[in-house]
Scaffold this active site. Structure first.
Site, PDB file in Angstrom:
ATOM      1  N   ASN A 111      32.231 105.893  -2.450  1.00 50.53           N
ATOM      2  CA  ASN A 111      30.910 105.578  -1.880  1.00 50.53           C
ATOM      3  C   ASN A 111      30.550 104.102  -2.043  1.00 50.53           C
ATOM      4  O   ASN A 111      30.037 103.472  -1.117  1.00 50.53           O
ATOM      5  CB  ASN A 111      29.840 106.449  -2.536  1.00 50.53           C
ATOM      6  CG  ASN A 111      30.082 107.925  -2.280  1.00 50.53           C
ATOM      7  OD1 ASN A 111      30.951 108.278  -1.481  1.00 50.53           O
ATOM      8  ND2 ASN A 111      29.336 108.783  -2.948  1.00 50.53           N
ATOM      9  N   THR A 156       9.829  82.735  39.510  1.00 50.32           N
ATOM     10  CA  THR A 156       9.157  83.816  38.786  1.00 50.32           C
ATOM     11  C   THR A 156       9.156  84.974  39.769  1.00 50.32           C
ATOM     12  O   THR A 156       9.072  84.756  40.985  1.00 50.32           O
ATOM     13  CB  THR A 156       7.705  83.459  38.390  1.00 50.32           C
ATOM     14  OG1 THR A 156       6.957  83.248  39.583  1.00 50.32           O
ATOM     15  CG2 THR A 156       7.625  82.197  37.541  1.00 50.32           C
ATOM     16  N   HIS A 157       9.299  86.176  39.270  1.00 51.01           N
ATOM     17  CA  HIS A 157       9.406  87.385  40.136  1.00 51.01           C
ATOM     18  C   HIS A 157      10.562  87.256  41.129  1.00 51.01           C
ATOM     19  O   HIS A 157      10.507  87.838  42.209  1.00 51.01           O
ATOM     20  CB  HIS A 157       8.104  87.647  40.907  1.00 51.01           C
ATOM     21  CG  HIS A 157       6.870  87.531  40.084  1.00 51.01           C
ATOM     22  ND1 HIS A 157       6.307  88.589  39.420  1.00 51.01           N
ATOM     23  CD2 HIS A 157       6.098  86.448  39.783  1.00 51.01           C
ATOM     24  CE1 HIS A 157       5.229  88.178  38.763  1.00 51.01           C
ATOM     25  NE2 HIS A 157       5.089  86.885  38.963  1.00 51.01           N
ATOM     26  N   SER A 278      38.604  91.806  46.129  1.00 51.83           N
ATOM     27  CA  SER A 278      38.458  93.211  46.495  1.00 51.83           C
ATOM     28  C   SER A 278      39.777  93.692  47.082  1.00 51.83           C
ATOM     29  O   SER A 278      40.479  92.937  47.742  1.00 51.83           O
ATOM     30  CB  SER A 278      37.335  93.345  47.525  1.00 51.83           C
ATOM     31  OG  SER A 278      37.542  94.500  48.314  1.00 51.83           O
ATOM     32  N   ASN A 286      34.384  88.449  43.593  1.00 56.03           N
ATOM     33  CA  ASN A 286      33.350  89.181  42.861  1.00 56.03           C
ATOM     34  C   ASN A 286      33.134  88.648  41.443  1.00 56.03           C
ATOM     35  O   ASN A 286      34.082  88.264  40.774  1.00 56.03           O
ATOM     36  CB  ASN A 286      33.723  90.664  42.787  1.00 56.03           C
ATOM     37  CG  ASN A 286      33.715  91.313  44.156  1.00 56.03           C
ATOM     38  OD1 ASN A 286      32.930  90.939  45.021  1.00 56.03           O
ATOM     39  ND2 ASN A 286      34.602  92.280  44.355  1.00 56.03           N
ATOM     40  N   TYR A 318      24.398 108.748  -0.712  1.00 54.16           N
ATOM     41  CA  TYR A 318      25.456 108.756   0.296  1.00 54.16           C
ATOM     42  C   TYR A 318      25.540 110.124   0.982  1.00 54.16           C
ATOM     43  O   TYR A 318      25.366 111.165   0.349  1.00 54.16           O
ATOM     44  CB  TYR A 318      26.824 108.437  -0.352  1.00 54.16           C
ATOM     45  CG  TYR A 318      27.959 108.496   0.665  1.00 54.16           C
ATOM     46  CD1 TYR A 318      28.232 107.419   1.503  1.00 54.16           C
ATOM     47  CD2 TYR A 318      28.705 109.665   0.821  1.00 54.16           C
ATOM     48  CE1 TYR A 318      29.237 107.498   2.457  1.00 54.16           C
ATOM     49  CE2 TYR A 318      29.724 109.744   1.779  1.00 54.16           C
ATOM     50  CZ  TYR A 318      29.976 108.658   2.592  1.00 54.16           C
ATOM     51  OH  TYR A 318      30.953 108.732   3.541  1.00 54.16           O
ATOM     52  N   GLN A 323      29.908 107.896   7.572  1.00 54.71           N
ATOM     53  CA  GLN A 323      31.252 107.497   7.988  1.00 54.71           C
ATOM     54  C   GLN A 323      31.265 107.066   9.466  1.00 54.71           C
ATOM     55  O   GLN A 323      32.103 106.276   9.874  1.00 54.71           O
ATOM     56  CB  GLN A 323      32.210 108.672   7.771  1.00 54.71           C
ATOM     57  CG  GLN A 323      33.611 108.433   8.233  1.00 54.71           C
ATOM     58  CD  GLN A 323      34.558 109.521   7.721  1.00 54.71           C
ATOM     59  OE1 GLN A 323      34.843 109.580   6.523  1.00 54.71           O
ATOM     60  NE2 GLN A 323      35.014 110.380   8.588  1.00 54.71           N
ATOM     61  N   LYS A 326      31.044 103.089  11.182  1.00 53.18           N
ATOM     62  CA  LYS A 326      32.056 102.074  11.516  1.00 53.18           C
ATOM     63  C   LYS A 326      32.340 102.009  13.008  1.00 53.18           C
ATOM     64  O   LYS A 326      32.654 100.946  13.542  1.00 53.18           O
ATOM     65  CB  LYS A 326      33.326 102.339  10.730  1.00 53.18           C
ATOM     66  CG  LYS A 326      33.200 101.889   9.299  1.00 53.18           C
ATOM     67  CD  LYS A 326      34.254 102.507   8.428  1.00 53.18           C
ATOM     68  CE  LYS A 326      33.703 103.123   7.182  1.00 53.18           C
ATOM     69  NZ  LYS A 326      32.759 104.216   7.367  1.00 53.18           N
TER      70      LYS A 326
HETATM   71  N1  ARG Z   1      35.404 107.510   4.685  1.00 55.22           N
HETATM   72  C1  ARG Z   1      34.161 107.532   4.005  1.00 55.22           C
HETATM   73  C2  ARG Z   1      33.130 106.714   4.771  1.00 55.22           C
HETATM   74  O1  ARG Z   1      33.527 105.938   5.572  1.00 55.22           O
HETATM   75  C3  ARG Z   1      34.335 106.978   2.627  1.00 55.22           C
HETATM   76  C4  ARG Z   1      33.389 107.509   1.603  1.00 55.22           C
HETATM   77  C5  ARG Z   1      33.634 108.924   1.406  1.00 55.22           C
HETATM   78  N2  ARG Z   1      32.936 109.423   0.275  1.00 55.22           N
HETATM   79  C6  ARG Z   1      32.876 110.721   0.060  1.00 55.22           C
HETATM   80  N3  ARG Z   1      32.292 111.077  -1.008  1.00 55.22           N
HETATM   81  N4  ARG Z   1      33.336 111.606   0.908  1.00 55.22           N
HETATM   82  O2  ARG Z   1      31.953 106.839   4.592  1.00 55.22           O
END
Ligand code: ARG
Length: 461
Positions: A111, A156-157, A278, A286, A318, A323, A326
């Protein structure tokens, strides 16, 4: 039994479908370098406070660096059963160096580990984005410097309003991208805080030295509350918000370029290398790059909504929902970076059709305000002057002429305050250069703005 780190408590193997569902390795493998750097710092800290020996730390470090090489050369194998990049690296380390690898995770949890990794990753990317925005602003300044006498209609507009310098219009984008740079710098401050040592959520019983780890990793400070440390993704939300605002600017810029490059406007021509044809209409060129940049703004707005929605109802601390952060973060980084790059490359190649712009500035009654201002200066109250100029426009329209094409006698029928000096006031250059109010389009102002921008940016880079 599987070799999961938590298998002591479990009597059943994880279902394959669950392994595939919970795995994030194909997304978070991008964090490998930061994960390894963070682990090395962590093990050095553990040695420094004598939780492990110096020898153990150096074995761990060597092992991690070898894994990094393998990942970089494509030799490393990924497997859903190992969930994420953290477990992949740890498990491989155990295979490579044996039992001592198992000491690396002392006083640490995934975490706080993942929180560290994303902060380190984002810190690097935001720095690159800031440099990219500085380059982009330089390119805009150069284009402005080449166009300090290029006159265009301001809108404008999307209706012709008053003439402006093309460089004044472009410097508006300079200002937007300057604010974007500042926003990135500001959010960087909150990314750049070290969360490791918060462990799962409550801190740890080991006598760790978080400031030592922070120093090794170049963080100026550590996070203050262990629960917040593992639960906080504000810094990603802030980054994507800043990216989203920046994309609003790119999208508006794109829209301007698309309109200007249309056959009807013809103000600019996009470089062939940045346009597409095109497959059916041979005459087409384009503005796909601009359109895609405009379209990609939608992607980043989506990333922002994803992040806000993922985080909004999570109880502390957490939760696995996080997760998903990302996917949005990488997408926003990649998309914004690509847009900055493509615009920085394309802008210097634009062909500016000065004559077309000037011609467009000389029709469509862009000088009606100046006709009214002329009367105001001669003593007529502005509202009355406005109505008087309006009548002159209606008359000229009927005659199929522009205001400056009317004869003095014709103009005088609207007010006897008019004399032959009125025609000078109605030329685009004069209209521009009389707009000397601070921030206005007068050539002197724009030159000063360019000069100031050049000076400021030299200090930034
Ligand atoms: N892959 C997890 C994430 O990106 C990592 C942390 C996972 N922790 C857990 N207690 N399952 O958040």
């Amino acid at each position: 039994m599987s070799d999961k780190p938590w298998d002591g408590r479990f009597s059943q193997k994880t279902d394959k479908i669950v392994e595939a569902f919970t795995s994030s390795i194909m997304v978070d493998k991008r964090l490998y370098a930061h994960d390894i750097e963070g682990s090395i710092a962590h093990s050095r800290m553990l040695a420094n406070v004598s939780i492990i020996t110096g020898e153990e730390a150096s074995l761990i470090e060597k092992g991690l660096l070898k894994i990094e090489k393998d990942i970089e050369s494509g030799k490393f194998e990924y497997d859903d059963s190992l969930e994420d990049i953290h477990m992949h690296i740890e498990s491989r380390l155990a295979k490579d160096i044996g039992k001592v690898a198992l000491k690396l995770h002392t006083a640490r949890s995934r975490n706080d580990q993942v929180a560290l990794d994303v902060r380190m990753y984002l810190r690097d990317e935001v720095n690159k984005i800031i440099s990219g925005l500085i380059e982009l602003r330089k390119v805009i300044i150069d284009l402005c410097a080449k166009n300090t006498d290029t006159i265009m209609p301001g809108y404008t507009h999307l209706q012709k309003a008053q003439p402006v310098l093309f460089s004044h219009h472009l410097m508006a984008y300079y200002e937007m991208f300057l604010r974007d740079t500042e926003r990135m710098r500001d959010c960087f401050k909150r990314i750049n805080v070290m969360p490791l040592g918060s462990a799962a959520l409550a801190g740890t019983t080991y006598p760790i030295d978080r400031n030592y780890t922070a120093k090794l990793l170049g963080f100026p400070k550590v996070t203050a509350n262990s629960m917040d440390s593992v639960a906080d993704r504000d810094f990603i939300i802030e980054f994507i918000s800043s990216a989203a605002i920046c994309m609003v600017h790119f999208s508006r810029f794109s829209e301007d370029l698309i309109i200007w490059s249309s056959y009807e406007f013809g103000f600019i021509e996009l470089p062939d290398a940045f346009a597409t044809g095109s497959s059916i209409m041979p005459q087409k060129k384009n503005p796909d790059v601009c359109e895609l940049v405009r379209g990609k703004s939608g992607r980043i707005f989506g990333d922002l909504i994803s992040m806000l929605t993922i985080m909004k109802s999570l109880p502390l601390s957490y939760n696995r929902d996080m997760q998903e952060d990302k996917i949005a973060m990488f997408d926003a980084v990649d998309t914004l970076t690509a847009c900055i790059e493509v615009y920085t490359r394309m802008l210097p190649e634009l062909k500016i059709n000065k004559e077309v712009m000037l011609k467009a500035s000389s029709s469509g009654f862009l000088n009606a305000t100046d006709l009214a201002d002329y009367l105001t200066i001669k003593g007529m109250p502005f509202r009355e002057a406005h109505s008087c100029a309006g009548k002159a426009v209606a008359f000229a329209l009927k005659k199929g002429k522009e205001l400056h094409e009317l004869s003095l006698d014709e103009i005088k029928t609207f007010s006897n305050l008019f004399s032959d000096d009125v025609f000078e006031v109605l030329t685009p250059a004069s209209m521009i250069n009389r707009r000397k109010s601070s921030g206005g389009t007068a050539t002197g102002n724009v030159l000063a703005a360019i000069k100031k921008a050049k000076k400021d940016i030299a200090k930034e880079a």
